[in-house]
Design a protein around this motif. Structure first.
Motif, short mmCIF file in Angstrom:
data_model
loop_
_atom_site.label_atom_id
_atom_site.label_comp_id
_atom_site.label_asym_id
_atom_site.label_seq_id
_atom_site.Cartn_x
_atom_site.Cartn_y
_atom_site.Cartn_z
N GLN A 279 0.82 -1.20 0.00
CA GLN A 279 0.00 0.00 0.00
C GLN A 279 0.86 1.26 0.00
O GLN A 279 2.00 1.23 0.46
CB GLN A 279 -0.92 0.01 1.22
CG GLN A 279 -1.96 -1.09 1.23
CD GLN A 279 -2.89 -0.99 2.42
OE1 GLN A 279 -2.66 -0.21 3.34
NE2 GLN A 279 -3.95 -1.78 2.40
N PRO A 280 0.34 2.36 -0.53
CA PRO A 280 1.08 3.62 -0.45
C PRO A 280 1.47 3.94 0.99
O PRO A 280 0.68 3.76 1.91
CB PRO A 280 0.09 4.65 -0.99
CG PRO A 280 -0.79 3.86 -1.91
CD PRO A 280 -0.93 2.51 -1.26
N GLY A 281 2.70 4.41 1.16
CA GLY A 281 3.23 4.68 2.48
C GLY A 281 3.91 3.50 3.13
O GLY A 281 4.56 3.66 4.18
N GLY A 282 3.78 2.33 2.55
CA GLY A 282 4.38 1.13 3.09
C GLY A 282 5.85 0.99 2.72
O GLY A 282 6.44 1.86 2.08
N LEU B 78 6.58 4.36 0.26
CA LEU B 78 6.36 4.04 -1.15
C LEU B 78 5.17 4.79 -1.72
O LEU B 78 4.16 5.00 -1.05
CB LEU B 78 6.19 2.54 -1.32
CG LEU B 78 7.50 1.74 -1.24
CD1 LEU B 78 7.22 0.27 -0.98
CD2 LEU B 78 8.29 1.91 -2.54
N LYS B 79 5.31 5.17 -2.98
CA LYS B 79 4.29 5.90 -3.72
C LYS B 79 3.85 5.09 -4.93
O LYS B 79 4.61 4.26 -5.42
CB LYS B 79 4.82 7.26 -4.18
CG LYS B 79 5.41 8.13 -3.08
CD LYS B 79 6.05 9.37 -3.67
CE LYS B 79 6.66 10.24 -2.60
NZ LYS B 79 7.31 11.45 -3.18
N PRO B 80 2.64 5.33 -5.44
CA PRO B 80 2.22 4.62 -6.65
C PRO B 80 3.19 4.77 -7.81
O PRO B 80 3.35 3.83 -8.59
CB PRO B 80 0.86 5.26 -6.97
CG PRO B 80 0.34 5.69 -5.64
CD PRO B 80 1.56 6.15 -4.87
N GLU B 81 3.85 5.92 -7.92
CA GLU B 81 4.80 6.13 -9.01
C GLU B 81 6.08 5.31 -8.86
O GLU B 81 6.92 5.29 -9.77
CB GLU B 81 5.15 7.61 -9.16
CG GLU B 81 5.58 8.28 -7.87
CD GLU B 81 4.44 9.04 -7.21
OE1 GLU B 81 4.67 10.18 -6.75
OE2 GLU B 81 3.32 8.50 -7.15
N THR C 120 12.37 -7.91 -10.39
CA THR C 120 11.29 -8.26 -9.47
C THR C 120 10.25 -7.14 -9.49
O THR C 120 10.59 -5.96 -9.45
CB THR C 120 11.82 -8.51 -8.04
OG1 THR C 120 10.74 -8.96 -7.21
CG2 THR C 120 12.45 -7.27 -7.44
N GLN C 121 8.99 -7.51 -9.56
CA GLN C 121 7.91 -6.55 -9.69
C GLN C 121 7.56 -5.94 -8.33
O GLN C 121 7.35 -6.65 -7.35
CB GLN C 121 6.67 -7.22 -10.28
CG GLN C 121 5.45 -6.30 -10.38
CD GLN C 121 5.60 -5.24 -11.44
OE1 GLN C 121 6.00 -5.54 -12.57
NE2 GLN C 121 5.28 -3.99 -11.09
N VAL C 122 7.49 -4.61 -8.31
CA VAL C 122 7.01 -3.87 -7.15
C VAL C 122 5.78 -3.09 -7.57
O VAL C 122 5.83 -2.30 -8.50
CB VAL C 122 8.08 -2.92 -6.59
CG1 VAL C 122 7.49 -2.03 -5.50
CG2 VAL C 122 9.27 -3.70 -6.06
N THR C 123 4.67 -3.33 -6.89
CA THR C 123 3.42 -2.64 -7.19
C THR C 123 2.94 -1.93 -5.93
O THR C 123 2.75 -2.55 -4.89
CB THR C 123 2.35 -3.61 -7.68
OG1 THR C 123 2.81 -4.31 -8.84
CG2 THR C 123 1.07 -2.87 -8.01
N VAL C 124 2.75 -0.62 -6.05
CA VAL C 124 2.28 0.20 -4.94
C VAL C 124 0.86 0.66 -5.27
O VAL C 124 0.65 1.47 -6.17
CB VAL C 124 3.19 1.40 -4.68
CG1 VAL C 124 2.72 2.17 -3.45
CG2 VAL C 124 4.63 0.95 -4.52
N SER C 125 -0.10 0.14 -4.54
CA SER C 125 -1.50 0.42 -4.84
C SER C 125 -2.35 0.15 -3.61
O SER C 125 -2.05 -0.72 -2.80
CB SER C 125 -1.99 -0.45 -6.00
OG SER C 125 -3.37 -0.25 -6.25
N SER C 126 -3.41 0.92 -3.48
CA SER C 126 -4.37 0.72 -2.41
C SER C 126 -5.51 -0.19 -2.84
O SER C 126 -6.38 -0.54 -2.06
CB SER C 126 -4.93 2.05 -1.93
OG SER C 126 -5.58 2.74 -2.98
#
Length: 117
Positions: free
Chosen positions: A13-16, A84-87, A111-117
């Motif tokens: 999640q964002p901020g994580g 972490l931010k979505p961007e 390795t895939q990093v996805t930042v999303s709520s």
């Protein structure tokens, strides 16, 4: 060349926070500079962080949030990612580069990093 394998990516999640690891094969890892790069869909691969001759450098977009480190005894490099931010969503690649001519780059599979709520 150095064989590199990244791990630690995933959904956050964002901020994580996430901690990426890059495991290198062989003791020759200590004779290479190390870095992290990322590539988002439709964008150029960009520098995230590097350690060159003991000095660290960060991309402007991650400065103050990400920390690169290495443990030569474990043949492993790390990228600690906070706030972490979505961007920040991208495939993250570990890189090892020789210190002397000729320059030889080794890359992990990503390795895939996805930042999303």
């Amino acid at each position: 060349q150095v064989q590199l394998v990244e791990s630690g990516g995933g959904l956050v999640q964002p901020g994580g926070s996430l901690r990426l690891s890059c495991a290198a094969s062989g003791s020759s890892f200590i004779y290479n500079d190390v870095g992290w790069y990322r590539q988002a869909p439709g964008k150029q691969r960009e520098l995230v962080a590097v350690i060159r001759s003991g000095r660290t450098n960060y991309g402007d977009s991650v400065k103050g949030r990400f920390t690169i480190s290495r443990d030569n005894a474990k043949n492993t490099a790390y990228l600690q990612m906070n706030s972490l931010k979505p961007e920040d969503t991208a495939v993250y690649y570990c890189n090892a580069r020789t210190k002397w001519y000729p320059v030889v780059d080794s890359w992990g599979q990503g390795t895939q990093v996805t930042v999303s709520s």
